[in-house]
Design a protein around this motif. Sequence first.
Motif, PDB file in Angstrom:
ATOM      1  N   TYR A  35       0.791  -1.229   0.000  1.00 20.55           N
ATOM      2  CA  TYR A  35       0.000   0.000   0.000  1.00 20.55           C
ATOM      3  C   TYR A  35       0.828   1.286   0.000  1.00 20.55           C
ATOM      4  CZ  TYR A  35      -3.673  -3.322   1.170  1.00 20.55           C
ATOM      5  OH  TYR A  35      -4.533  -4.397   1.152  1.00 20.55           O
ATOM      6  N   VAL A  36       2.088   1.193   0.383  1.00 22.68           N
ATOM      7  CA  VAL A  36       2.878   2.423   0.515  1.00 22.68           C
ATOM      8  C   VAL A  36       4.150   2.427  -0.320  1.00 22.68           C
ATOM      9  CG1 VAL A  36       2.010   2.882   2.843  1.00 22.68           C
ATOM     10  CG2 VAL A  36       4.092   1.520   2.554  1.00 22.68           C
ATOM     11  N   MET A  37       4.426   1.339  -1.027  1.00 22.38           N
ATOM     12  CA  MET A  37       5.698   1.209  -1.731  1.00 22.38           C
ATOM     13  C   MET A  37       5.889   2.279  -2.807  1.00 22.38           C
ATOM     14  SD  MET A  37       8.228  -0.785  -1.237  1.00 22.38           S
ATOM     15  CE  MET A  37       9.646   0.167  -1.772  1.00 22.38           C
ATOM     16  N   GLU A  38       4.892   2.481  -3.617  1.00 20.15           N
ATOM     17  CA  GLU A  38       5.000   3.454  -4.702  1.00 20.15           C
ATOM     18  C   GLU A  38       5.154   4.865  -4.138  1.00 20.15           C
ATOM     19  OE1 GLU A  38       2.341   5.027  -8.505  1.00 20.15           O
ATOM     20  OE2 GLU A  38       2.133   2.953  -7.825  1.00 20.15           O
ATOM     21  N   ARG A  39       4.403   5.163  -3.086  1.00 16.97           N
ATOM     22  CA  ARG A  39       4.498   6.483  -2.450  1.00 16.97           C
ATOM     23  C   ARG A  39       5.882   6.704  -1.872  1.00 16.97           C
ATOM     24  NH1 ARG A  39       1.128   7.669   2.980  1.00 16.97           N
ATOM     25  NH2 ARG A  39       2.781   6.303   3.753  1.00 16.97           N
ATOM     26  N   LEU A  40       6.447   5.671  -1.241  1.00 15.77           N
ATOM     27  CA  LEU A  40       7.785   5.771  -0.659  1.00 15.77           C
ATOM     28  C   LEU A  40       8.825   6.107  -1.723  1.00 15.77           C
ATOM     29  CD1 LEU A  40       9.949   5.254   1.596  1.00 15.77           C
ATOM     30  CD2 LEU A  40       9.888   2.852   0.891  1.00 15.77           C
ATOM     31  N   LEU A  41       8.831   5.355  -2.817  1.00 16.35           N
ATOM     32  CA  LEU A  41       9.835   5.556  -3.862  1.00 16.35           C
ATOM     33  C   LEU A  41       9.703   6.920  -4.525  1.00 16.35           C
ATOM     34  CD1 LEU A  41       9.783   2.002  -5.492  1.00 16.35           C
ATOM     35  CD2 LEU A  41      11.516   2.941  -3.960  1.00 16.35           C
ATOM     36  N   ASP A  42       8.472   7.309  -4.810  1.00 16.65           N
ATOM     37  CA  ASP A  42       8.260   8.609  -5.459  1.00 16.65           C
ATOM     38  C   ASP A  42       8.666   9.759  -4.550  1.00 16.65           C
ATOM     39  OD1 ASP A  42       7.320   7.392  -7.737  1.00 16.65           O
ATOM     40  OD2 ASP A  42       5.201   7.619  -7.228  1.00 16.65           O
ATOM     41  N   ASN A  43       8.537   9.562  -3.235  1.00 15.54           N
ATOM     42  CA  ASN A  43       8.928  10.615  -2.298  1.00 15.54           C
ATOM     43  C   ASN A  43      10.446  10.676  -2.133  1.00 15.54           C
ATOM     44  OD1 ASN A  43       8.022  12.524   0.087  1.00 15.54           O
ATOM     45  ND2 ASN A  43       9.570  11.161   0.954  1.00 15.54           N
ATOM     46  N   ILE A  44      11.094   9.536  -2.043  1.00 21.66           N
ATOM     47  CA  ILE A  44      12.538   9.495  -1.809  1.00 21.66           C
ATOM     48  C   ILE A  44      13.313  10.164  -2.939  1.00 21.66           C
ATOM     49  CG2 ILE A  44      14.517   7.909  -1.764  1.00 21.66           C
ATOM     50  CD1 ILE A  44      13.176   8.239   0.944  1.00 21.66           C
ATOM     51  N   VAL A  45      12.884   9.971  -4.172  1.00 21.08           N
ATOM     52  CA  VAL A  45      13.629  10.543  -5.302  1.00 21.08           C
ATOM     53  C   VAL A  45      13.480  12.058  -5.378  1.00 21.08           C
ATOM     54  CG1 VAL A  45      13.514   8.409  -6.642  1.00 21.08           C
ATOM     55  CG2 VAL A  45      11.715  10.132  -6.916  1.00 21.08           C
ATOM     56  N   LEU A  46      12.606  12.629  -4.561  1.00 18.94           N
ATOM     57  CA  LEU A  46      12.434  14.086  -4.528  1.00 18.94           C
ATOM     58  C   LEU A  46      13.419  14.767  -3.582  1.00 18.94           C
ATOM     59  CD1 LEU A  46       8.521  14.387  -4.482  1.00 18.94           C
ATOM     60  CD2 LEU A  46      10.063  14.719  -6.427  1.00 18.94           C
ATOM     61  N   LEU A  47      14.195  13.980  -2.843  1.00 18.42           N
ATOM     62  CA  LEU A  47      15.159  14.569  -1.909  1.00 18.42           C
ATOM     63  C   LEU A  47      16.140  15.473  -2.656  1.00 18.42           C
ATOM     64  CD1 LEU A  47      15.894  11.523   0.424  1.00 18.42           C
ATOM     65  CD2 LEU A  47      14.845  13.694   1.109  1.00 18.42           C
ATOM     66  N   ASP A  48      16.333  16.664  -2.125  1.00 16.86           N
ATOM     67  CA  ASP A  48      17.177  17.669  -2.761  1.00 16.86           C
ATOM     68  C   ASP A  48      18.628  17.433  -2.353  1.00 16.86           C
ATOM     69  OD1 ASP A  48      18.220  19.869  -4.001  1.00 16.86           O
ATOM     70  OD2 ASP A  48      17.423  21.324  -2.556  1.00 16.86           O
ATOM     71  N   TYR A  49      19.374  16.734  -3.218  1.00 13.85           N
ATOM     72  CA  TYR A  49      20.760  16.407  -2.943  1.00 13.85           C
ATOM     73  C   TYR A  49      21.438  16.088  -4.276  1.00 13.85           C
ATOM     74  CZ  TYR A  49      24.546  14.898   0.203  1.00 13.85           C
ATOM     75  OH  TYR A  49      25.720  14.807   0.902  1.00 13.85           O
ATOM     76  N   PRO A  50      22.713  16.444  -4.433  1.00 11.46           N
ATOM     77  CA  PRO A  50      23.393  16.188  -5.711  1.00 11.46           C
ATOM     78  C   PRO A  50      23.328  14.712  -6.111  1.00 11.46           C
ATOM     79  CG  PRO A  50      24.722  17.620  -4.326  1.00 11.46           C
ATOM     80  CD  PRO A  50      23.584  17.162  -3.474  1.00 11.46           C
TER      81      PRO A  50
END
Length: 363
Positions: A67-82
């Motif tokens: 239920y949360v896997m897709e949300r987790l991945l889509d959120n993690i890739v938004l982290l602002d880091y080089p």
Amino acid sequence: MILEWICIIIYSTSLVMILFYAFAQLNLLFNYLAARKNTVDGPTFNLDNPAEIPYVTIQLPVFNEAYVMERLLDNIVLLDYPHEKLEIQVLDDSTDETVVTTKAHVEKLAATGIDITHITRENRVGFKAGALKEGLVEAKGELIAIFDADFLPQTDWLKKTVIHFKDPEIGVVQTRWGHLNRDYSILTQIQAFALDAHFTLEQVGRNSKGHFINFNGTAGIWRKETIIDAGNWEGDTLTEDLDLSYRAQLKNWKFKYLEDVTTPAELPIVISAARSQQFRWNKGGAENFRKMFKRVVSSSNIDFKTKLHGVLHLLNSTMFLNVLIVGLLSIPMLYIKNEYAHLRVYFIVMSFFVISTIIFFIC
């Protein structure tokens, strides 16, 4: 009268244990209030200088998180880091159909240029600890950030945490948990209240005075060197995070707790899930007491007060047992009070222990 004395001794012992724990909590409250006035901070990296930006590996240990896997991945890739200094490991121990869907989603994200890999194991030995340990072998980062599946760090999370690793003695930076569904029900409100007490009074109260705190299993970041130096992840307790935290601090690594950096997550919304979580935390705490007690009390590099707080921290689950014992024995104790007039002085003295309730209320 033998049974009566056994009852009195057990009842009194539990009251004394609760009182010790109450005084420890009161001390943490004083520490917390004092820490709020102290704005002194340590050295930090300048992330505007590319030479100072550390390489980070994000580990996402997951298990059947449909239920949360897709949300987790889509959120993690938004982290602002080089991106050239960031790696993401999806440590997938799932045994259901999410293995296929997660792999597909990871491949889709990797095609955009993100350094993300999907790591699975045939043997789930060590469970979460085993997955983290196996991922560490391939991890490129000098810093290892860990998030459970229901956590959604804000885009600036890494920039707020990695900067503190400029101090070479810091091994872990832990952030405070937020609650996305705090007001969903009475159950979630109670859980949020209890966790807020831990993530404010306890974590700040201990950390501000150099006492042992624990990495909370998620929403924190480790120095890879610290994990290795402390003996790496071990799966012989249900709370591998508490275990590694104590082993690292016994090795003189410093932990830094950031109360002002919040990492939102979802609380269990049904009693069965909350009970399962509490069982894991409490049994794991008891297992760690058995594993770490001698190491803590016999350590020559920590002071007495830190040892005392450490032991009481590891005994946290036992406090609930003592409260249960006091509750159950209160009935036979009323009988003893009424039948044995010569024990009147004992019961007058016992009334002093109401101070424990007052302290907990204040905290």
